[in-house]
Write a protein that holds these residues in place. Sequence first.
Motif, PDB file in Angstrom:
ATOM      1  N   GLU A 109      48.641  12.880  20.269  1.00  0.00           N
ATOM      2  CA  GLU A 109      49.943  13.732  20.859  1.00  0.00           C
ATOM      3  C   GLU A 109      51.161  13.039  19.917  1.00  0.00           C
ATOM      4  OE1 GLU A 109      50.677  15.347  24.870  1.00  0.00           O
ATOM      5  OE2 GLU A 109      51.973  13.552  24.666  1.00  0.00           O
ATOM      6  N   LYS A 136      48.290  18.568  18.926  1.00  0.00           N
ATOM      7  CA  LYS A 136      48.872  18.227  20.243  1.00  0.00           C
ATOM      8  C   LYS A 136      50.548  17.850  20.317  1.00  0.00           C
ATOM      9  CE  LYS A 136      44.519  16.364  21.856  1.00  0.00           C
ATOM     10  NZ  LYS A 136      43.776  15.018  22.633  1.00  0.00           N
ATOM     11  N   PRO A 189      48.296  23.542  25.787  1.00  0.00           N
ATOM     12  CA  PRO A 189      47.039  23.008  25.063  1.00  0.00           C
ATOM     13  C   PRO A 189      46.815  24.200  23.972  1.00  0.00           C
ATOM     14  CG  PRO A 189      46.978  22.556  27.122  1.00  0.00           C
ATOM     15  CD  PRO A 189      48.047  23.222  27.265  1.00  0.00           C
TER      16      PRO A 189
END
Length: 484
Positions: free
Chosen positions: A26, A52, A58
């Motif tokens: 992420e 991400k 998502p």
Amino acid sequence: MKYYDDLRSYIDALDDMGDIMHVTREVDGDFEPSAITRRSYEIQSPAPLFHKVAGTEPGFRLFGAPAGLSSRADMPYARVAMSLGLAPGSSGPAIVEALSAARLQPGIPPVRVDSAAAPCQQNILRGDDATLDRFPIPFAHDKDGGRYANTWGTLIVKPPDGKWVNWSIARVMKVDGKRMVGLIVPSQHIGQIWAEWVKTGEPMPYALVQGPAPAISCVSGIPIPAHADEADYIGTLAGAPVSVVRAVSISLDVPATAEIVIEGHVSITRDCQEGPYGEYGGYLGEGSSAQPTFHVETITHRDDPIWPMSVTGRPTDESHTLWAMGLAADALTYLREANLPVTTTWIPEDSTVHWLLVVVPQNWRELLPGVSSEELSQRIGEVLFKTDAMVFIPKVYVVDDDFDPTNLREVVWVLSTRVHPVGRRVVFDNQRVIRLPQCYDEAEYVAGLGAKVVFDTLQSKRHLHASFAQGYPEEIRQRVLDNW
């Protein structure tokens, strides 16, 4: 050669050749994606695909450096070439030739498909759901005025009479979830169309398309003649019509395979501050200006959409690859239409679109008997500085064809040894300039006028190079290679 009719098949092709960097951890939603993308340009790494991004749903992804230099040293312009349906190993001049040649061929108009066959309308957001806050729009640079919602997307507009449709790239800054503000330059085609809507007193319908077929993004960022539809030109490049679908809420057709389409209207007054933004010249921006507001009314998108971005700055990014090639193709087309002998035109990426090389063949004097090199340089300047695209380029070098203009080392050698310190140049005063080139003073920017120059570097006599290729007999060179 293969034409990629959507962004996903293009990314897959880059991945197959090792030119995609999958960022699966992420990343933050502010600066991290842009910082990674900027570094990828500067070290010429694979293009980053972010899986991400913090703060977004998502599956929503970001794609950086879509047409930067390839990480494959054997094919540096592969991303641009593949975007246009050319072989990945195509040279820069070959790409310029293809772009110029397509301008001379009949266009292939787009074909409208039903919404059921349009992936871009798999998801339709209206009202409060149609918000930019859903999407991973990072800050491009530390000193920018806001998050830039458009750096590699295509803006689609048409004049009130609908006689032509313009697809273009212009920077657009996010204000909030329902508003953007875009740079509308009066001399550009989108600015000319916006001015026509201002006269009617009605806001201008627009569609902002993110992630269409790569050729659409590329062609949106290069000059083609006014009143020519980019969609038709792209059809020529592809050899088949572009599939389009009617937008959900406005009377515009949009690319059917796009990732995201934002629909709405543009205000008819410059009622919002835009900027600053770090531009292609390689400097962080300073100051802002009043520009029209883009109101967000409807958004459609594919499942798990991909938002592409270009993070402009020091070389080399899309401004110095695709856009520079487009400007070079524009120059090549006009010079050949003027019957001037030109081998190729090239903008070295490291010049940040401040230099244009006009390469002429060895026999140019035979083709133009009685014409001196200074007169040829004068003619070249007279042709080029009348074109809209040359507003960005202050310096033109007329050069012989005895070197590789795409090799910066050779370019520096030629210019340093052949540009006269004070003479052999043609100066064109009071030419139209804008603030994007970094070389003028404030008074010139305010006036919108400044000098431009054509440097005559043509040799009266060709000199052999003190090099491996030209400094030794052929049999010696071959023996060296055989035993290397």
